[in-house]
Design an enzyme around this catalytic site. Structure first.
Site, mmCIF file in Angstrom:
data_model
loop_
_atom_site.group_PDB
_atom_site.id
_atom_site.type_symbol
_atom_site.label_atom_id
_atom_site.label_comp_id
_atom_site.label_asym_id
_atom_site.label_seq_id
_atom_site.Cartn_x
_atom_site.Cartn_y
_atom_site.Cartn_z
ATOM 1 N N GLN A 87 28.941 33.702 42.056
ATOM 2 C CA GLN A 87 28.867 34.250 43.408
ATOM 3 C C GLN A 87 27.444 34.583 43.819
ATOM 4 O O GLN A 87 27.207 35.064 44.931
ATOM 5 C CB GLN A 87 29.744 35.497 43.507
ATOM 6 C CG GLN A 87 31.224 35.207 43.327
ATOM 7 C CD GLN A 87 32.062 36.458 43.226
ATOM 8 O OE1 GLN A 87 31.663 37.527 43.674
ATOM 9 N NE2 GLN A 87 33.227 36.339 42.614
ATOM 10 N N HIS A 153 30.428 39.695 42.215
ATOM 11 C CA HIS A 153 30.517 40.977 42.934
ATOM 12 C C HIS A 153 29.163 41.569 43.304
ATOM 13 O O HIS A 153 28.888 42.737 43.054
ATOM 14 C CB HIS A 153 31.343 41.975 42.135
ATOM 15 C CG HIS A 153 32.755 41.562 41.931
ATOM 16 N ND1 HIS A 153 33.712 42.400 41.394
ATOM 17 C CD2 HIS A 153 33.396 40.392 42.193
ATOM 18 C CE1 HIS A 153 34.864 41.752 41.315
ATOM 19 N NE2 HIS A 153 34.701 40.535 41.798
ATOM 20 N N GLU A 246 41.742 44.622 50.619
ATOM 21 C CA GLU A 246 41.981 45.759 51.504
ATOM 22 C C GLU A 246 40.931 45.884 52.590
ATOM 23 O O GLU A 246 39.774 45.511 52.420
ATOM 24 C CB GLU A 246 42.077 47.062 50.713
ATOM 25 C CG GLU A 246 40.904 47.386 49.823
ATOM 26 C CD GLU A 246 41.182 48.579 48.903
ATOM 27 O OE1 GLU A 246 42.224 48.592 48.226
ATOM 28 O OE2 GLU A 246 40.351 49.496 48.892
ATOM 29 N N TYR A 256 37.027 55.493 47.357
ATOM 30 C CA TYR A 256 37.994 54.465 47.728
ATOM 31 C C TYR A 256 38.764 53.886 46.544
ATOM 32 O O TYR A 256 39.496 52.930 46.693
ATOM 33 C CB TYR A 256 37.305 53.396 48.588
ATOM 34 C CG TYR A 256 37.032 53.965 49.957
ATOM 35 C CD1 TYR A 256 37.918 53.770 50.997
ATOM 36 C CD2 TYR A 256 35.932 54.801 50.185
ATOM 37 C CE1 TYR A 256 37.719 54.354 52.238
ATOM 38 C CE2 TYR A 256 35.730 55.398 51.414
ATOM 39 C CZ TYR A 256 36.631 55.174 52.435
ATOM 40 O OH TYR A 256 36.450 55.770 53.657
ATOM 41 N N TYR A 267 43.525 40.628 36.145
ATOM 42 C CA TYR A 267 43.789 39.198 35.982
ATOM 43 C C TYR A 267 44.593 38.887 34.729
ATOM 44 O O TYR A 267 45.302 37.884 34.675
ATOM 45 C CB TYR A 267 42.468 38.408 35.966
ATOM 46 C CG TYR A 267 41.792 38.361 37.303
ATOM 47 C CD1 TYR A 267 42.396 37.756 38.398
ATOM 48 C CD2 TYR A 267 40.531 38.934 37.490
ATOM 49 C CE1 TYR A 267 41.783 37.708 39.635
ATOM 50 C CE2 TYR A 267 39.902 38.892 38.719
ATOM 51 C CZ TYR A 267 40.528 38.276 39.787
ATOM 52 O OH TYR A 267 39.913 38.243 41.005
#
Length: 378
Positions: A87, A153, A246, A256, A267
């Site tokens: 990523q 991430h 979300e 959160y 996973y």
């Protein structure tokens, strides 16, 4: 899938991808038509320049492009060196609130570190336009603390407050879980800064000093959307694990929940306590299970699509869909999905009210959505 799987190309999406002017999955019933405006290699983000006749587009491998209506694209020199893989790569792009006067643009990227580590970085520079556009004086003004191993991430979405005084950045937990609950690091947080990258005064944990002074909210996983609504409220859109994507109304100092709770599971199948089991933690406005794997989102404000006004429009990766979500106070409700048959990475509203989408991956098309000229069946 969300998480590390959001970087994978789905064979089904490739099989359905259209090479025509209209996006795949259009059966004639959608309220919009699509027009291809360009193609890019692994595009990640787009920001229109004033007037909307040109735009900056980031490509994940590290290239910044300037798209010009009717004139194609040209590479902007001076982009940073990036940690490309998984990523990681060149990420978001945003114009400074005073761009018209200063020419300042902000970029985020995965920055390589020692011993195979990496971390998100945020920089700003002056955009010099012309036949050979370039970035002048690119300077790093913020970094994830600390750099860690792995290629997932980073998050690194950018949002300026409506008054232009504050700069918000999403900082993913880098697939390390526990940093999201640690106020001694900015991983797994939304941070609030001044435009020069220093911590904004009045942040909820400023008294702790150090990196804690940056933190606005915590307990986040992988935030790939960060936007203000028309009322000036900040929202984030983040990937859950196996399930549990979300949309959150982000408020200062709140937790959160990641990785303590989620509406998805690990996973490997291990269960995670659900959000509702911890009413002491901030509750999401809506969650998705199965995931939609969001790329980004907008709050639509234009007049071209009246039915979308005030709605969150989400570009879906694994879902390959434009997801229409109605905001109802501090909660949200999915209205419908429009299937594109292709991973959608970015969504931006043009100054004229049209909606523009970037497909994910090699050869990702830039699509302009406008209302249908013919009646629909809806």
């Amino acid at each position: 899938m969300a998480g590390f799987r959001e970087s994978l190309v789905l064979p089904l999406a490739l099989a359905l991808a259209s090479c025509g002017a209209s996006a795949a999955g259009d059966d004639g019933t959608r309220p919009f038509q699509t027009t291809e405006m360009g193609k890019f290699e692994e595009p990640w983000a787009l920001a229109f320049l004033p007037g909307g006749a040109s735009a900056l587009v980031t490509e994940k491998a590290g290239t910044l492009k300037l798209w010009r209506k009717g004139a194609g694209t040209v590479t902007v020199s001076g982009a940073p060196k990036v940690a490309y893989g998984g990523q990681g790569g060149l990420g978001d792009v945003a114009l400074a609130p005073d761009f018209a006067a200063s020419g300042t643009v902000y970029l985020s990227w995965a920055e390589p570190g020692p011993n195979g580590t990496a971390g998100a970085a945020l920089g700003r520079a002056r955009l010099v336009q012309g036949p050979s556009p370039r970035l002048d004086g690119l300077t790093v003004i913020w970094r994830q603390d600390r750099k860690v191993t792995g290629e997932g991430h980073f998050s690194h979405r950018i949002a300026f407050s409506p008054d232009g005084k504050f700069l918000f950045v999403s900082s993913g937990e880098r697939q390390k879980f526990t940093p999201a609950q640690d106020l001694g690091t900015n991983l797994g947080k939304v941070v609030r800064l001044l435009p020069d990258g220093t911590p904004a005064p009045g942040n909820p944990f400023a008294a702790k000093g150090g990196v804690s002074a940056q933190i606005w909210s915590y307990g986040h996983r992988n935030v790939l959307g960060l936007k203000f609504d028309a009322a000036g409220r900040l929202w984030d859109l983040e990937h859950g694990p196996r399930g549990g994507d979300e949309l959150n109304l982000v408020k200062p100092g709140l937790n959160y929940g990641w990785p303590l709770v989620s509406d998805g599971d690990h996973y490997d199948g291990r269960a995670i306590p659900r959000n509702r089991t911890r009413p002491d933690l901030a509750q999401p406005a809506i969650t998705w299970n199965p995931v939609i794997a969001p790329g980004d989102f907008i709050f639509y404000r234009g007049a071209m699509f009246p039915r979308w006004q005030g709605h969150a429009l989400i570009a879906g990766l694994a879902s390959g869909a434009l997801v229409d979500v109605a905001i109802e106070g501090d909660k949200a409700r999915e209205v419908t999905r429009h299937d594109f048959g292709q991973r959608l990475r970015e969504i931006v509203e043009h100054p004229d009210g049209s909606v523009w989408i970037l497909e994910d991956g090699p050869g990702g098309r830039l699509l302009r959505l406008t209302p249908r000229t013919q009646p629909t069946n809806q």
